[in-house]
Design a protein around this motif. Structure first.
Motif, PDB file in Angstrom:
ATOM      1  N   ARG B  39       1.014  -1.333  -0.477  1.00  0.00           N
ATOM      2  CA  ARG B  39      -0.033   0.215  -0.219  1.00  0.00           C
ATOM      3  C   ARG B  39       1.397   1.476   0.050  1.00  0.00           C
ATOM      4  NH1 ARG B  39      -0.927   2.901   4.666  1.00  0.00           N
ATOM      5  NH2 ARG B  39      -0.281   2.303   6.220  1.00  0.00           N
ATOM      6  N   ARG B  40       0.624   2.234  -0.398  1.00  0.00           N
ATOM      7  CA  ARG B  40       0.683   3.570  -0.667  1.00  0.00           C
ATOM      8  C   ARG B  40       0.917   4.414   0.950  1.00  0.00           C
ATOM      9  NH1 ARG B  40       2.045   6.757  -4.192  1.00  0.00           N
ATOM     10  NH2 ARG B  40       1.882   5.465  -6.194  1.00  0.00           N
ATOM     11  N   HIS B  41       2.189   4.767   1.265  1.00  0.00           N
ATOM     12  CA  HIS B  41       2.577   5.324   2.522  1.00  0.00           C
ATOM     13  C   HIS B  41       2.756   6.789   1.921  1.00  0.00           C
ATOM     14  CE1 HIS B  41       3.720   1.678   4.424  1.00  0.00           C
ATOM     15  NE2 HIS B  41       3.573   1.173   3.224  1.00  0.00           N
ATOM     16  N   ARG B  78      -0.326  23.511   2.711  1.00  0.00           N
ATOM     17  CA  ARG B  78       0.149  23.156   4.025  1.00  0.00           C
ATOM     18  C   ARG B  78       1.466  22.316   4.071  1.00  0.00           C
ATOM     19  NH1 ARG B  78      -5.346  22.380   7.237  1.00  0.00           N
ATOM     20  NH2 ARG B  78      -5.808  25.400   7.469  1.00  0.00           N
ATOM     21  N   GLY B  79       2.365  22.554   3.131  1.00  0.00           N
ATOM     22  CA  GLY B  79       3.254  22.140   2.673  1.00  0.00           C
ATOM     23  C   GLY B  79       3.107  21.519   1.191  1.00  0.00           C
ATOM     24  N   THR B  80       3.650  19.827   1.571  1.00  0.00           N
ATOM     25  CA  THR B  80       3.837  18.727   0.234  1.00  0.00           C
ATOM     26  C   THR B  80       3.685  17.580   0.859  1.00  0.00           C
ATOM     27  OG1 THR B  80       5.331  20.334  -0.724  1.00  0.00           O
ATOM     28  CG2 THR B  80       4.879  18.038  -1.795  1.00  0.00           C
ATOM     29  N   GLU B  81       2.756  16.805   0.182  1.00  0.00           N
ATOM     30  CA  GLU B  81       2.232  15.352   1.005  1.00  0.00           C
ATOM     31  C   GLU B  81       3.290  14.154  -0.761  1.00  0.00           C
ATOM     32  OE1 GLU B  81      -1.690  14.824  -0.892  1.00  0.00           O
ATOM     33  OE2 GLU B  81      -2.279  16.041   1.279  1.00  0.00           O
ATOM     34  N   ILE B  82       4.359  13.625   0.164  1.00  0.00           N
ATOM     35  CA  ILE B  82       4.964  12.809  -0.595  1.00  0.00           C
ATOM     36  C   ILE B  82       4.513  11.883   0.234  1.00  0.00           C
ATOM     37  CG2 ILE B  82       6.831  11.746  -0.750  1.00  0.00           C
ATOM     38  CD1 ILE B  82       8.694  14.092   0.443  1.00  0.00           C
ATOM     39  N   SER B  83       3.870  10.945  -1.295  1.00  0.00           N
ATOM     40  CA  SER B  83       3.613   9.148  -0.974  1.00  0.00           C
ATOM     41  C   SER B  83       3.977   8.404  -1.780  1.00  0.00           C
ATOM     42  CB  SER B  83       2.510   9.206  -1.554  1.00  0.00           C
ATOM     43  OG  SER B  83       2.057   8.821  -2.676  1.00  0.00           O
ATOM     44  N   ALA B  84       4.905   7.165  -1.297  1.00  0.00           N
ATOM     45  CA  ALA B  84       5.701   5.864  -1.944  1.00  0.00           C
ATOM     46  C   ALA B  84       5.248   4.586  -1.817  1.00  0.00           C
ATOM     47  CB  ALA B  84       7.278   5.831  -1.095  1.00  0.00           C
ATOM     48  N   ARG B  85       5.244   4.033  -2.605  1.00  0.00           N
ATOM     49  CA  ARG B  85       4.850   2.326  -2.659  1.00  0.00           C
ATOM     50  C   ARG B  85       6.174   1.611  -3.466  1.00  0.00           C
ATOM     51  NH1 ARG B  85      -0.260   1.928  -6.842  1.00  0.00           N
ATOM     52  NH2 ARG B  85       1.484   2.545  -7.789  1.00  0.00           N
ATOM     53  N   ALA B  86       5.963   0.420  -2.345  1.00  0.00           N
ATOM     54  CA  ALA B  86       7.444  -0.268  -2.942  1.00  0.00           C
ATOM     55  C   ALA B  86       6.933  -1.094  -4.583  1.00  0.00           C
ATOM     56  CB  ALA B  86       6.831  -2.021  -2.258  1.00  0.00           C
TER      57      ALA B  86
END
Ligand SMILES: NC(=O)c1ccc[n+]([C@@H]2O[C@H](COP(=O)([O-])OP(=O)(O)OC[C@H]3O[C@@H](n4cnc5c(N)ncnc54)[C@H](O)[C@@H]3O)[C@@H](O)[C@H]2O)c1
Ligand SMILES: [Zn+2]
Ligand SMILES: [Zn+2]
Lengths: 390, 142
Positions: B39-41, B78-86
């Motif tokens: 899943r995406r974090h 309010r900043g930047t969302e960074i999402s990551a997934r394997a």
């Protein structure tokens, strides 16, 4: 170097640990002049916060001298006399920018435990278990202070170590309770607990213009201090019907702001105490919330309750009905020291805020296990035990 | 299906500008890759999107090719969302949590706080706690 180490539930000993080192560019190393017991330590000592390891160094309220600085430190130099916020905060994250420093996103090297427990992780604290970052505490000859430009403050010459010491934690915590609890001029404020934190909350309420400030405890020596040094009225809950008395002193309405400065090991007269203690021992509740219950019940309609006492998990018989139907605002926080320390040091310099009386017992670090016993059992009217490591 | 071990780092930046939105995709070596099962974090960093999109922090670059990263401006600036997934079996959820947390700290503070001590010795009683704290940035709910 010498340090006071947690050795197990209700076991403390002074032992040798490695000297601290600079690990990040923003660190300084502080030689500790004075370091003091806090009510929060009693929760660790009693095993109520089960994230301690044998050998952990306690202590989070201290004043000392900078003896080494990391390459990135701008605000401090070797020789500076500093008081340090007990919570560690980066100064740049979303929460730090809003001055909610104890919620810092980057101050806890071990966010997993608290994030799992509570959904989100607060920042790190000195000497306060591995849930709060496992940072070695201040009951030692030296301490590493991360993010020193944000969390360490130079003490003005006009303020002695004895007084500045309490800006580190108890005075900032008390001030936060009154400030974020929304104390306004003319308010009636009730404070549960006349330890250092409760006394400081009461003093803050007075300085913020409250009309009446009433401190509740059962230890007469602490109540006398609250009268003398905070300028508060007092109630001994073993001798008075607290809620009725508060109602009478607030024109029948109840206090506008109720500040709870007792914590998870609250004492209560009668059957409620036994009930809470048994449930806590059976792990059916982690905390004993007697003072929070009382504060919510006593508070006026639409009033505000601020929880300064430390709680770890779940409580039983929480008066949700009173909270909801009376339209209360209930808030709590670990202390945002970085927000208040400079202002508190100014007030200490002007004499508005005095703290020395809290240090009822001062002793070498070697005697710290005795100091904790006296503090815990309130022996010889101990309010706080201060240690001199150097 | 085996995750796309050769899929490259994909950076998708989305930002709302005056009511219209645009997507920026840079450094994309291979497109059309099916998403991996993991899943995406997501983490929010208190820095503007354009600053982060320019140079990704080292922890994210180090996983080049094995994770997919997306950047998006957080609501109300309010900043930047960074999402990551394997994209690779070898990358665990714990790895992703750690590198997102380290990236946030690098972007906001320029450094990652190192633990102090230790002042403790391993014992039978503390081995579980020591294990958990050794991987402190890998656990949790992120
Ligand atoms: N929020 C924070 O950041 C922060 C910071 C420091 C301390 N604390 C917490 O604040 C609390 C107080 O700290 P302290 O150092 O003053 O502790 P302390 O142990 O010296 O004082 C607590 C006082 O509460 C009194 N008390 C117990 N039960 C009571 C009851 N039912 N009603 C009224 N009074 C009662 C005790 O007699 C004692 O005098 C602790 O829980 C501590 O963990 C919180
Ligand atoms: Zn404290
Ligand atoms: Zn921060």
């Amino acid at each position: 170097m010498k340090a006071l180490q947690w050795q197990g539930v209700n076991k403390l000993a002074v032992g040798q640990v490695p000297d601290p080192e600079i690990r990040n560019a923003g660190d300084v190393i502080v030689k500790v002049n004075r370091t003091v017991t806090c009510g929060s330590d009693l929760h660790l000592l009693g095993g109520y916060i089960p994230f301690m390891e044998k050998g952990d160094v306690l202590g989070h309220e201290f004043v000392g001298e900078v003896v080494e600085t990391g390459s990135g430190v701008r605000n401090h130099r070797v020789g500076d006399r500093v008081v340090v916020s007990s919570f560690i905060a980066c100064g740049h994250c979303y929460y730090c920018e809003q001055q909610l420093f104890s919620l810092c996103d980057n101050g806890n090297t071990n966010p997993a435990i608290t994030e799992t427990l509570w959904g989100q992780a607060p920042g790190g604290c000195f000497g306060y278990s591995h849930a709060m970052g496992g940072n070695p505490g201040s009951h030692a000859e030296y301490i590493r202070v991360p993010f020193a430009d944000v969390g360490a403050f130079t003490v003005p010459d006009a303020v002695t170590d004895e007084r500045a010491l309490f800006a580190s934690d108890s005075a900032s915590t008390g001030w936060m309770g009154a400030d974020l609890g929304g104390v306004k001029p003319g308010d009636v404020v009730a404070v549960w607990g006349a330890g250092a934190v409760g006394q400081m909350a009461a003093r803050a309420a007075v300085l913020l213009g409250a009309e009446r400030v009433i401190v509740i405890d059962r230890y007469e020596n602490r109540l006398r201090q609250a009268e003398k040094f905070s300028g508060a009225e007092t109630l001994n809950y073993e001798r008075t019907e607290v809620e009725a008395e508060l109602r009478e002193r607030s024109g029948g309405r109840g206090p506008d702001v109720c500040i709870e400065a007792v914590g998870m090991e609250a004492h209560t007269p009668g059957a409620q105490f036994l009930y809470d203690q048994v449930k806590q021992q059976l792990r059916l509740q982690t905390d004993r919330p007697a003072a929070v219950r009382d504060a919510i019940h006593a508070c006026r309609k639409g009033g505000s309750v601020f929880v300064l006492g430390v709680y770890a998990g779940f409580v039983d018989k929480f008066p949700l009905g009173a909270l909801m139907n009376k339209g209360l605002t209930v808030r709590g926080a670990q202390m945002h020291g970085q927000r208040y320390i400079p202002m508190l040091l100014d007030r200490m310099a002007s004499g508005e805020l005095v703290t020395e009386h809290l240090a009822t017992h001062t002793m070498p670090l070697d005697d710290a296990p005795t100091g904790y016993r006296m503090f815990k059992d309130k022996e010889d009217d101990c309010v706080r035990a201060v240690f001199l490591p150097n | 299906m085996k995750p796309m071990t050769r899929a490259a780092l994909v950076i998708t930046a989305t930002a709302a500008l005056g009511g219209t939105s645009y997507r920026v995709i840079t450094r994309r070596r291979r497109s059309g890759a099916a998403p991996a099962a993991g899943r995406r974090h997501v983490i929010t960093v208190n820095r503007p999107l354009d600053e982060i999109a320019e140079v990704l922090p080292e922890p994210l670059n180090a996983y080049h090719g094995t994770i997919e990263v997306q950047l998006r401006a957080a609501p109300a600036d309010r900043g930047t969302e960074i999402s990551a997934r394997a994209l690779d079996d070898k990358v665990s959820d714990g790895d992703i949590r750690r590198l997102l947390r380290e990236s946030r700290s690098l972007l906001e503070v320029g450094d990652v706080l190192q633990p102090g001590g230790p002042t403790t010795e391993p014992t039978a009683l503390n081995s579980a706690l020591r294990g958990a704290t050794r991987h402190g940035r890998e656990g949790g709910l992120l």
